[in-house]
Write a protein that holds these residues in place. Structure first.
Motif, short mmCIF file in Angstrom:
data_model
loop_
_atom_site.label_atom_id
_atom_site.label_comp_id
_atom_site.label_asym_id
_atom_site.label_seq_id
_atom_site.Cartn_x
_atom_site.Cartn_y
_atom_site.Cartn_z
N GLY A 391 -29.99 -21.80 49.42
CA GLY A 391 -30.81 -20.83 50.14
C GLY A 391 -32.22 -21.30 50.37
N GLY A 392 -32.44 -22.63 50.33
CA GLY A 392 -33.78 -23.18 50.49
C GLY A 392 -34.32 -23.04 51.90
N LEU A 393 -35.54 -23.47 52.09
CA LEU A 393 -36.25 -23.30 53.36
C LEU A 393 -35.91 -24.43 54.33
CD1 LEU A 393 -39.72 -22.33 51.86
CD2 LEU A 393 -38.00 -20.78 52.79
N PRO A 394 -35.95 -24.16 55.64
CA PRO A 394 -35.67 -25.20 56.64
C PRO A 394 -36.88 -26.12 56.82
CG PRO A 394 -36.18 -23.11 57.73
CD PRO A 394 -36.17 -22.83 56.26
N LEU A 395 -36.98 -27.12 55.96
CA LEU A 395 -38.17 -27.98 55.92
C LEU A 395 -37.91 -29.40 56.41
CD1 LEU A 395 -39.55 -26.83 52.44
CD2 LEU A 395 -40.53 -26.31 54.68
N GLU A 396 -36.68 -29.72 56.79
CA GLU A 396 -36.39 -31.08 57.20
C GLU A 396 -37.19 -31.44 58.45
OE1 GLU A 396 -32.56 -34.02 58.05
OE2 GLU A 396 -32.26 -31.90 57.59
N GLY A 397 -37.87 -32.57 58.40
CA GLY A 397 -38.68 -33.03 59.54
C GLY A 397 -39.98 -32.28 59.72
N ARG A 398 -40.40 -31.51 58.72
CA ARG A 398 -41.60 -30.67 58.88
C ARG A 398 -42.73 -31.11 57.94
NH1 ARG A 398 -41.74 -27.61 63.35
NH2 ARG A 398 -42.52 -25.71 62.35
N GLU A 399 -42.71 -32.35 57.50
CA GLU A 399 -43.79 -32.88 56.66
C GLU A 399 -44.95 -33.30 57.55
OE1 GLU A 399 -46.37 -33.91 54.15
OE2 GLU A 399 -44.45 -33.29 53.25
N LEU A 400 -46.17 -32.83 57.20
CA LEU A 400 -47.36 -33.12 58.00
C LEU A 400 -48.04 -34.43 57.62
CD1 LEU A 400 -49.00 -29.55 58.04
CD2 LEU A 400 -47.66 -30.65 59.85
N ALA A 401 -47.88 -34.87 56.39
CA ALA A 401 -48.60 -36.07 55.94
C ALA A 401 -47.91 -37.33 56.45
CB ALA A 401 -48.67 -36.10 54.42
N PRO A 402 -48.67 -38.40 56.66
CA PRO A 402 -48.07 -39.66 57.07
C PRO A 402 -47.49 -40.40 55.87
CG PRO A 402 -50.46 -39.89 56.91
CD PRO A 402 -50.15 -38.47 56.59
N ASP A 403 -46.17 -40.60 55.85
CA ASP A 403 -45.53 -41.42 54.82
C ASP A 403 -45.94 -40.97 53.41
OD1 ASP A 403 -44.18 -43.39 53.45
OD2 ASP A 403 -45.71 -44.92 53.83
N PRO A 404 -45.48 -39.79 52.97
CA PRO A 404 -45.88 -39.30 51.64
C PRO A 404 -45.59 -40.28 50.51
CG PRO A 404 -44.83 -37.56 52.88
CD PRO A 404 -44.64 -38.80 53.69
N GLU A 405 -44.45 -40.99 50.57
CA GLU A 405 -44.15 -41.94 49.50
C GLU A 405 -45.16 -43.07 49.48
OE1 GLU A 405 -42.74 -42.91 46.25
OE2 GLU A 405 -41.30 -41.58 47.24
N GLY A 406 -45.52 -43.55 50.69
CA GLY A 406 -46.53 -44.60 50.76
C GLY A 406 -47.89 -44.12 50.26
N LEU A 407 -48.23 -42.87 50.60
CA LEU A 407 -49.50 -42.31 50.12
C LEU A 407 -49.51 -42.22 48.59
CD1 LEU A 407 -50.26 -39.37 52.59
CD2 LEU A 407 -51.38 -41.60 52.47
N ALA A 408 -48.37 -41.85 48.03
CA ALA A 408 -48.30 -41.75 46.57
C ALA A 408 -48.64 -43.09 45.92
CB ALA A 408 -46.91 -41.28 46.14
N GLY A 409 -48.19 -44.18 46.56
CA GLY A 409 -48.52 -45.51 46.04
C GLY A 409 -49.97 -45.87 46.26
N LYS A 410 -50.48 -45.61 47.48
CA LYS A 410 -51.87 -45.98 47.79
C LYS A 410 -52.88 -45.16 46.99
CE LYS A 410 -50.81 -47.32 52.57
NZ LYS A 410 -50.99 -46.96 54.00
N LEU A 411 -52.54 -43.89 46.73
CA LEU A 411 -53.48 -43.02 46.03
C LEU A 411 -53.21 -42.94 44.52
CD1 LEU A 411 -53.78 -40.16 48.67
CD2 LEU A 411 -55.63 -41.65 47.88
N ARG A 412 -52.35 -43.81 44.04
CA ARG A 412 -52.08 -43.82 42.60
C ARG A 412 -53.26 -44.46 41.89
NH1 ARG A 412 -46.53 -45.89 42.07
NH2 ARG A 412 -46.11 -43.86 43.02
N ARG A 413 -53.96 -43.66 41.13
CA ARG A 413 -55.19 -44.16 40.49
C ARG A 413 -55.08 -44.20 38.97
NH1 ARG A 413 -57.95 -39.88 44.07
NH2 ARG A 413 -55.85 -39.14 43.64
N ALA A 414 -53.86 -43.93 38.47
CA ALA A 414 -53.67 -43.93 37.02
C ALA A 414 -52.23 -44.34 36.73
CB ALA A 414 -53.96 -42.54 36.45
#
Length: 722
Positions: A391-414
């Motif tokens: 019963g989850g939300l229809p969120l497929e293809g609705r991510e606003l950020a560019p490449d969230p997985e890549g951002l997680a790596g670039k912004l990993r500070r710890a």
């Protein structure tokens, strides 16, 4: 007629104009009785003037539109006392009202009101589908009710303002008219932001990408950006651009905790102008309205809290969701203004899991049928899509950020390190070696005992931060913490989890007692937040506290994290977060995600609607602490507010808002003991009842640790003097 016209006007954008007009026409039908006429002539006769309209509307409508007529009946029956349940043991159900023998209504109403119950079913009714049809129809009822009660409140207000010769300023400038200036102001604000570091450049890139997605059609979105990536500004920019393109009438920014709402509201006021931003939450201080504002401007802001008519509203999850499920007229009257809004849910992972299913169902309905765009904004996206959650939300293809997985790596500070068992002795030794450090534990008792042990060991720069302290005190402590961090002074903070969600602090080292993965990632957001140090040297140490077992809820989350750890050793990855939330939902099951069975309170039976509005509202509580408030008169401002409790003409609500920042929640038995021993007491109970329990013995509130209610039996020296 005036109420009917206004209710129809408010409901027109929702497609519910005819139903709301009918509710407005019939809501006071009981006034067409001889009993009510006698009351107008001065007799002290109590008259039920709403039930007659609820009965009448069902006698007027049959066939396909019968369900809509029932929604109108709920609204009419509840327009004073609140939306009722259809049936049940409680007095005042809709069935009780419909079966009640009423005084004869003068037939002249049929000619004077000319009620014409046609085309009540809205055009979007075709989108009402099983298995959630009953819930969807119940939301229609809420919207009709909102339009009716808001129109009724405003009509009554207009009558008395004329009678008393005063003016009420409720009008706000239209969001669409303001958007060109808002967007220009935002662009000017961002021009002042430097792109002189890789982190600032990345924040700028994220902002540009998110703004580029504003052309997407309205509906549900996610914005997944690690801590420090500029989510607040990016989500505001998206809301401004998206509203301009799609014609939204309001921007609502909901935040989970009052402890961080001030900094967000301050940013919005600085960019958009204080006169356009309504800040509404339990800790709002009405005296702040006085700063730089004329009296009529202050009144306008107070009135806007009732109906959320401002173009930009900054509020809390509690205010938003409890209003959406409210039964009381004063709380529900804003619902029609929530429709057609851009709603940003900051720190979306904090939606209480025991209410997750009804919250998701409401968000989906607002997006599907009421023109809302909703952005789930967080660093730890709670996997609310249909692939992760039944019963989850229809969120497929609705991510606003560019490449969230890549951002997680670039912004990993710890980086996260698992240390196994660490008792207080080990934590004190670790603190001695780090001049600036943060330790987060799972209970107030652990925080207090660790703080005292570290103090006894001579650790310099110690600070304690927990909900033993009132919010006003914690704000001062956090200001001091930030100054010491900037000036490189020794600062070791021992805190509970309240420091994790959105509190802007930047420590080189963090220790975190075992908890859920979302909490650990939030703790990591307080380590090397600005990226000034190498990530490899910025360590978040996760430890077990052998002498302080975690609460049952956190113990369950620890187990969820441990089960995904073998497949996801890099806990700061998005894959790990998605796997963790899927594990949480699996363990809790469908029942655990709707613990109070809110969704099951709305059914369609052969006999018609069976909606339990009132009991659902009573059970829908975002915060169920089991604690009771004690007010701490910490400074002159608080003491003046307490003194005003003796002034009858000042409302309890106004004073409660002024004192909210001075409240400490304590166990009920502890508060009872404080009161029994004279350490606290109810102020002006003959006027205020048992609403305001104020601490009398300020020696129990220690400057460094807050309220020590365990010493409720203690007698201060001055109490021993005869």
């Amino acid at each position: 007629m005036a109420v009917a016209d206004l209710a129809a006007q408010l409901a027109r954008p929702l497609g519910l104009e005819n139903a709301a007009r009918l509710a407005g026409l019939l809501h006071d039908l009981g006034k067409y009785t001889s009993a009510f006429q006698r009351r107008l002539e001065g007799e002290a006769e109590r008259v039920d003037h709403s039930t007659a309209g609820a009965q009448a509307v069902l006698s007027l409508v049959s066939g396909r539109e019968r369900s809509m007529a029932e929604l109108v009946a709920y609204a009419i029956a509840g327009h004073h006392a609140g939306l009722p349940d259809r049936r049940g043991d409680a007095y005042g159900t809709l069935n009780d009202r419909l079966e009640k023998n009423m005084a004869l209504v003068d037939a002249v109403w049929e000619e004077e009101l000319a009620a014409n119950p046609v085309e009540l079913v809205p055009a979007f009714f075709s989108r009402v589908r099983n298995p959630h049809a009953a819930f969807q129809i119940s939301v229609m009822g809420r919207m009709i009710f909102s339009c009716l009660v808001d129109a009724d409140f405003k009509d009554t207000e207009a009558f008395y303002t004329v009678l008393e010769g005063r003016q009420v300023e409720r009008d706000w400038e239209d969001l669409q008219a303001l958007l060109p200036d808002f967007r220009d102001a935002f662009n000017v604000f961002m021009q002042g932001k430097k792109r002189d570091t890789p982190l600032n450049q990345l924040r700028g890139d994220i902002l540009e990408h998110v703004r580029g997605r504003a052309v997407e059609g309205p509906g549900l979105f996610t914005l997944t950006v690690p801590t420090g990536g500029g989510k607040t500004l990016a989500s505001l920019a998206f809301a401004l651009d998206h509203a301009r393109i799609h014609g939204h009438t309001r921007i609502i920014y909901a935040i989970p905790f009052t402890s961080i709402i001030d900094q967000t509201a301050a940013i919005f006021r600085a960019i958009l102008g204080a006169e356009h931003v309504l800040e509404h939450h339990s800790a709002i201080d009405e005296e702040r309205f006085a700063i730089g504002r004329l009296p009529q401007q202050r009144d306008k802001l107070k009135l806007a809290m009732e109906d959320w008519a401002a173009p930009v509203v900054v509020t809390t999850n509690v205010q938003l969701f409890e209003s959406l499920f409210a039964a009381r007229p004063s709380r529900a009257r804003k619902l029609h203004n929530i429709a057609n809004s851009v709603i940003i849910l900051d720190e979306a992972q904090t939606i209480p899991r025991h209410l997750l299913k009804p919250c998701m169902r409401m968000l989906n309905e607002l997006a599907l049928n009421y023109g809302c765009t909703i952005v789930l904004c967080t660093a730890t996206q709670p996997a609310l899509d249909g692939r992760s959650l039944s019963g989850g939300l229809p969120l497929e293809g609705r991510e606003l950020a560019p490449d969230p997985e890549g951002l997680a790596g670039k912004l990993r500070r710890a980086r996260i390190r698992h240390a196994g068992d660490m008792d207080n002795d080990a934590l004190v030794r670790a603190l001695r070696d780090e001049p600036q450090a943060l330790v987060i534990v799972n209970s107030r008792r652990h925080a207090l005992e660790l703080y005292r042990q570290a103090g006894s060991a001579g650790i310099a720069g110690l600070m304690h931060l927990t909900t033993r302290q009132c919010a006003a005190h914690r704000r001062r402590i956090l200001d001091d913490v930030r100054e010491r961090l900037k000036s490189a002074e020794p600062i070791r903070v021992i805190a509970t989890s309240l420091i994790e969600a959105g509190v802007d602090v930047d420590f080189p080292r963090v220790w975190r007692a075992e908890a859920g993965l979302d909490q650990i990632v939030q703790a990591a957001g307080r380590c090397n937040r600005e990226g000034r140090r190498p990530a490899a040297e910025s360590i978040v140490t996760v430890f077990r506290a052998p002498d302080y077992p975690p609460p049952a809820e956190i113990a369950g989350l620890i187990g969820d994290m441990q089960r995904i750890l073998p497949q996801h050793p890099e806990l700061l990855s998005l894959d790990a977060m998605q796997a963790y939330f899927r594990e949480v939902y699996w363990r809790m099951g469908e029942d655990g995600l709707d613990e109070k069975k809110i969704c099951e309170r709305f059914r369609i039976a052969r006999s018609g609607t069976d909606f339990a509005y009132r009991s659902a509202a009573a059970d829908f509580r975002m915060i169920e602490s089991g604690m009771e408030p004690v007010i701490v008169p910490l400074d002159e401002k608080a003491r003046e507010a307490v003194a005003r409790l003796g002034v009858e003409k000042i409302s309890s609500g106004a004073i409660a808002r002024q004192l909210q920042g001075y409240v400490v929640q304590v166990p009920p038995k502890a508060r009872a003991l404080l009161i029994a021993n004279g350490q606290a007491g109810f102020v002006n109970p003959e006027l205020r009842g048992d609403q305001f329990a104020v601490l009398r013995n300020m020696s129990l509130y220690e400057e460094d640790v807050g309220l020590i209610w365990e010493d409720a039996d203690y007698l201060a020296v001055e109490d021993l003097i005869v």
